[in-house]
Design a protein around this motif. Structure first.
Motif, PDB file in Angstrom:
ATOM      1  N   VAL A  33       5.121 -32.921  22.351  1.00  0.00           N
ATOM      2  CA  VAL A  33       6.617 -31.713  23.125  1.00  0.00           C
ATOM      3  C   VAL A  33       7.356 -30.712  22.129  1.00  0.00           C
ATOM      4  O   VAL A  33       7.655 -30.834  20.783  1.00  0.00           O
ATOM      5  CB  VAL A  33       7.513 -33.079  22.931  1.00  0.00           C
ATOM      6  N   ILE A  34       8.048 -29.148  22.903  1.00  0.00           N
ATOM      7  CA  ILE A  34       8.101 -28.333  21.891  1.00  0.00           C
ATOM      8  C   ILE A  34       9.764 -28.041  22.422  1.00  0.00           C
ATOM      9  O   ILE A  34      10.265 -28.381  23.626  1.00  0.00           O
ATOM     10  CB  ILE A  34       7.287 -27.338  22.648  1.00  0.00           C
ATOM     11  N   GLN A  51       1.132 -27.860  25.337  1.00  0.00           N
ATOM     12  CA  GLN A  51       2.411 -28.453  24.419  1.00  0.00           C
ATOM     13  C   GLN A  51       3.553 -28.439  25.823  1.00  0.00           C
ATOM     14  O   GLN A  51       4.215 -27.398  26.238  1.00  0.00           O
ATOM     15  CB  GLN A  51       3.237 -26.934  23.857  1.00  0.00           C
ATOM     16  N   TYR A  52       4.707 -29.470  25.873  1.00  0.00           N
ATOM     17  CA  TYR A  52       5.677 -29.527  26.675  1.00  0.00           C
ATOM     18  C   TYR A  52       6.965 -29.266  26.722  1.00  0.00           C
ATOM     19  O   TYR A  52       7.427 -29.633  26.052  1.00  0.00           O
ATOM     20  CB  TYR A  52       5.226 -30.475  27.901  1.00  0.00           C
ATOM     21  N   SER A  53       8.188 -29.042  26.972  1.00  0.00           N
ATOM     22  CA  SER A  53       9.028 -29.048  27.349  1.00  0.00           C
ATOM     23  C   SER A  53       9.112 -30.380  27.685  1.00  0.00           C
ATOM     24  O   SER A  53       8.846 -29.977  28.758  1.00  0.00           O
ATOM     25  CB  SER A  53      10.216 -27.087  27.365  1.00  0.00           C
ATOM     26  N   ILE A  54      11.136 -30.695  27.662  1.00  0.00           N
ATOM     27  CA  ILE A  54      11.096 -32.097  27.767  1.00  0.00           C
ATOM     28  C   ILE A  54      11.035 -31.646  29.493  1.00  0.00           C
ATOM     29  O   ILE A  54      11.205 -32.382  31.010  1.00  0.00           O
ATOM     30  CB  ILE A  54      12.463 -32.341  27.660  1.00  0.00           C
ATOM     31  N   ASP A  55      11.813 -30.679  30.260  1.00  0.00           N
ATOM     32  CA  ASP A  55      11.876 -30.327  31.256  1.00  0.00           C
ATOM     33  C   ASP A  55      10.727 -30.639  32.247  1.00  0.00           C
ATOM     34  O   ASP A  55      10.198 -30.286  33.545  1.00  0.00           O
ATOM     35  CB  ASP A  55      13.082 -29.370  31.649  1.00  0.00           C
ATOM     36  N   ARG A  56       9.261 -30.049  30.979  1.00  0.00           N
ATOM     37  CA  ARG A  56       8.109 -30.493  32.761  1.00  0.00           C
ATOM     38  C   ARG A  56       7.536 -31.202  32.493  1.00  0.00           C
ATOM     39  O   ARG A  56       6.024 -31.289  32.034  1.00  0.00           O
ATOM     40  CB  ARG A  56       7.289 -28.235  31.742  1.00  0.00           C
TER      41      ARG A  56
END
Length: 321
Positions: A33-34, A51-56
């Motif tokens: 998570v980035i 790598q995922y941001s929280i909104d994804r």
């Protein structure tokens, strides 16, 4: 004549006498998570991992739910790094906010928080540094604080991976004092100084800026030392023991299964994953057959659970059987 082949004559006969199996509930899936927004970054050295941001995160959580995998191991990648890795123990850091979000939208998923400083320090090492030396005892309070903030955010379990002496005891004491005496510790007790971690360091942006990690990660030549480290972590309060990497250290896993009755976890690491993916992409191997053989090898050696980047594929393949 003894005829062992009698029980190998058909798939159903072979399944009937099969001694070792793997199921989706044995698998733990690592997730990166980035910090940021609208991010889904492919990791070139780990095909199929992002790598995922929280909104994804929802798109990854949907895949996890559909596959039937029960647990994830979270790694955070902050926007800001410093000498002491302060974002690791920021109550509203990337890993803490990711835990809160996942427990809100997918409460039944077992969320395990990796506890280390390497992703958060500007130098990429797992502890505080002075004059080029990684300081053990000065690092322990920071690890303990990280574990507590992750438990406060809702983590079901913490997994200290830093390999500082006494880290399990420090984390156990801090969790208990903060009222999280029921939060288990999954300890990276036999974590080798291995060449198999290269792709992970791309994914977590955690390569050391100087030197290596051989003064704190284990020398892979030493199986008896591994047993001592495992016993130390058990004595300090570990609830689950990790052997990492898995495939090159199945002997350590097997010996641990003989010498302790603690739950054991094999970490099928990034380099092991990437080698299979590269060979499969070139048509040199049958990916499914090799991955399943590796999974059974780890279970046969004594692992009750496996951390693996193959988790979603394995879970989906099992549904097809």
């Amino acid at each position: 004549m003894i005829r062992r082949r009698r029980l190998r004559a058909s798939e159903n006969l072979r399944a009937l006498v099969r001694e070792t199996s793997v199921s989706a509930s044995d698998l733990i899936y690592p997730v990166f998570v980035i910090e940021g927004k609208d991010i889904k970054n492919p990791i070139d050295s780990m095909p199929g991992i992002y790598q995922y941001s929280i909104d994804r995160l929802d798109e990854e959580l949907d895949r996890i739910r559909e596959a039937g995998v029960k647990g994830v191991l979270l790694f955070g990648i902050p926007a800001h790094k410093d000498e002491c890795g302060t974002e690791a123990y920021n109550e509203h850091g990337i890993i803490q906010e990711a835990i809160r979000y996942i427990k809100k939208v997918f409460p039944e998923l077992v969320v395990i928080a990796d506890i280390c400083l390497c992703e958060y320090t500007s130098h990429g090492h797992c502890g505080v540094i002075k004059d080029g030396i990684i300081l053990n005892d000065e690092t322990l309070p920071l690890l303990a604080k990280t574990a507590v903030t992750c438990a406060q955010a809702g983590a079901d379990m913490v997994a200290p991976s830093n390999m500082m002496d006494g880290h399990v005891a420090a984390i156990r004491e801090a969790l208990d004092e903060a009222g999280y005496e029921m939060t288990p510790i999954m300890a990276y007790s036999a974590k080798m100084a291995s060449g198999y971690y290269g792709p992970f360091r791309d994914a977590a942006h955690s390569a050391p800026g100087f030197g290596d990690r051989k003064t704190y990660q284990m020398d892979y030549h030493n199986p008896r030392e591994a047993m001592r480290d495992i016993q130390d972590d058990i004595d300090e309060g570990a609830d689950i023991i990790i052997i990492k990497p898995a495939l090159a250290f199945l002997d350590i896993l097997k010996t641990a299964s003989w010498e302790t009755d603690m739950p054991l976890c094999a970490y099928n690491v990034s380099g092991e994953y990437s080698m299979v993916k590269a060979a499969a992409a070139n048509g040199w191997i049958d990916e499914k057959k090799i991955v399943m053989e590796n999974m059974i090898g780890m279970k046969r050696a004594g692992a009750q659970m496996i951390i693996t980047y193959h988790a979603l594929d394995v879970a989906n393949w099992l549904k097809e059987e």
